[in-house]
Design an enzyme around this catalytic site. Structure first.
Site, mmCIF file in Angstrom:
data_model
loop_
_atom_site.group_PDB
_atom_site.id
_atom_site.type_symbol
_atom_site.label_atom_id
_atom_site.label_comp_id
_atom_site.label_asym_id
_atom_site.label_seq_id
_atom_site.Cartn_x
_atom_site.Cartn_y
_atom_site.Cartn_z
ATOM 1 C CG ASN A 136 1.960 6.265 1.863
ATOM 2 O OD1 ASN A 136 1.897 5.046 1.701
ATOM 3 N ND2 ASN A 136 3.111 6.902 1.919
ATOM 4 C CG HIS A 156 -0.298 -0.113 2.529
ATOM 5 N ND1 HIS A 156 -0.948 0.151 3.701
ATOM 6 C CD2 HIS A 156 0.976 -0.458 2.891
ATOM 7 C CE1 HIS A 156 -0.150 -0.033 4.723
ATOM 8 N NE2 HIS A 156 1.028 -0.401 4.260
ATOM 9 C CG HIS A 157 3.936 2.072 2.242
ATOM 10 N ND1 HIS A 157 3.060 2.879 2.921
ATOM 11 C CD2 HIS A 157 4.387 1.149 3.143
ATOM 12 C CE1 HIS A 157 2.988 2.482 4.191
ATOM 13 N NE2 HIS A 157 3.773 1.436 4.346
ATOM 14 C CB ALA A 158 3.165 0.806 -4.675
#
Length: 300
Positions: A162, A119-121
């Protein structure tokens, strides 16, 4: 029957600091089979995802620089892993595993990806060991193919989602819900549709009370026809990269709250495992295994 995407561990040696957290991807399937939670027939190894699916969540320029390993040095450093063809291939397999899991969940209610939860991509870059956002790619596929119209992403990893928030910032068909540590990475948060930032050492009772109140409200208001669940176990008190205070039983009850709602309302759910960095690998594997046990009890 639960269906689970499993991916081979990296085919090339990793630096010492990266080896320990990767062990869970091999140990967890062994644990699930040994405990009788799953059988080997429930696991599948996905192929590489097609480019067209990736381009709905990620900028083509970023994807091509990633695949050809032409990222600028600063952008490559943000990812955290030393880039290689094997690493990129595995990330493409992870995304395909999540996509295939969605198709299975549409028919049978639930599916898992042993890895994923990247989920930080962001749409145009990777961060914090995340190259491509598996659940964002799969969500865009469901919307594009007409297999879902209103998606709820429940991100209960200790770190805010993010990248996911950025990708779906202007998309009203995807509601992003992130419950995370206020003081944890990323220190500059994006804005999800609903963010709940928790103080250090938040305990089971407080955490479960918040989840138990907010999730039914979201289901009632949104009426989602598909759910993505990012079920990181870095919420545990002993986690090295987390700052919350959940017990093993608290994390299990969290999973029960989420999956019970999906099951009771007959909303298909795809689960990606996310983070877990406790000092003892057995703690990580046992915490992840609990999620599968909860799903088995509900869906089988």
């Amino acid at each position: 029957m639960i269906r689970i995407a499993h991916h081979p561990i990296y085919a090339h040696p990793l630096p010492e600091g990266h080896r320990f957290p990767m062990l869970k991807y091999d140990l967890l399937p062994e644990q699930l089979v040994r405990q009788g939670t799953c059988t080997m027939e429930q696991f599948f190894s996905p192929e590489i995802i097609e480019e067209e699916h990736v381009f709905r969540a990620h900028k083509p320029e970023y994807y091509r620089d990633l695949v050809t390993q032409q990222l600028e040095p600063r952008a490559a450093r943000k990812i955290g892993f030393p880039l290689s063809a094997a690493l990129v291939k595995r990330e493409l397999m992870i995304a395909q595993g999540t996509l295939q899991g969605c198709l299975y969940a549409l028919k049978h209610g639930i599916a898992f990806n042993i890895a994923g939860g990247t989920h930080h991509a962001f749409s145009d870059r990777g961060e914090a060991f995340c190259l491509l956002n598996d659940q964002a790619i799969a969500a865009q596929y469901l919307l594009h193919s007409g297999k879902a119209a209103q998606i709820l992403i429940i991100d209960l990893d200790v770190h805010q989602g993010n990248g996911t928030a950025e990708i779906f910032r202007e998309n009203s068909s995807v509601f992003t819900f992130s419950v995370h540590g206020k003081s944890n990475y990323p220190f500059r948060k994006e804005e999800s549709d609903l963010d709940i930032a928790l103080p250090d050492n938040t305990d089971d009772e407080t955490y479960l009370s918040i989840i138990g109140e907010k999730l039914p409200e979201l289901f009632n208001r949104l009426q989602p026809d598909f759910v993505f669940y990012l079920c990181g176990v870095d919420v545990l008190a002993e986690d090295k990269l987390g700052r919350l205070g959940l017990s093993m039983e608290g994390a299990r009850k969290r999973d029960e709250l989420v999956l019970s709602l999906c099951h009771a309302r007959k909303v298909p759910v795809q689960c990606s495992m996310g983070g877990g960095y406790a000092p003892d690998i057995r703690t990580i594997v046992n915490a992840h295994a609990n999620t599968y046990q909860v799903a088995r009890d509900l869906y089988e």
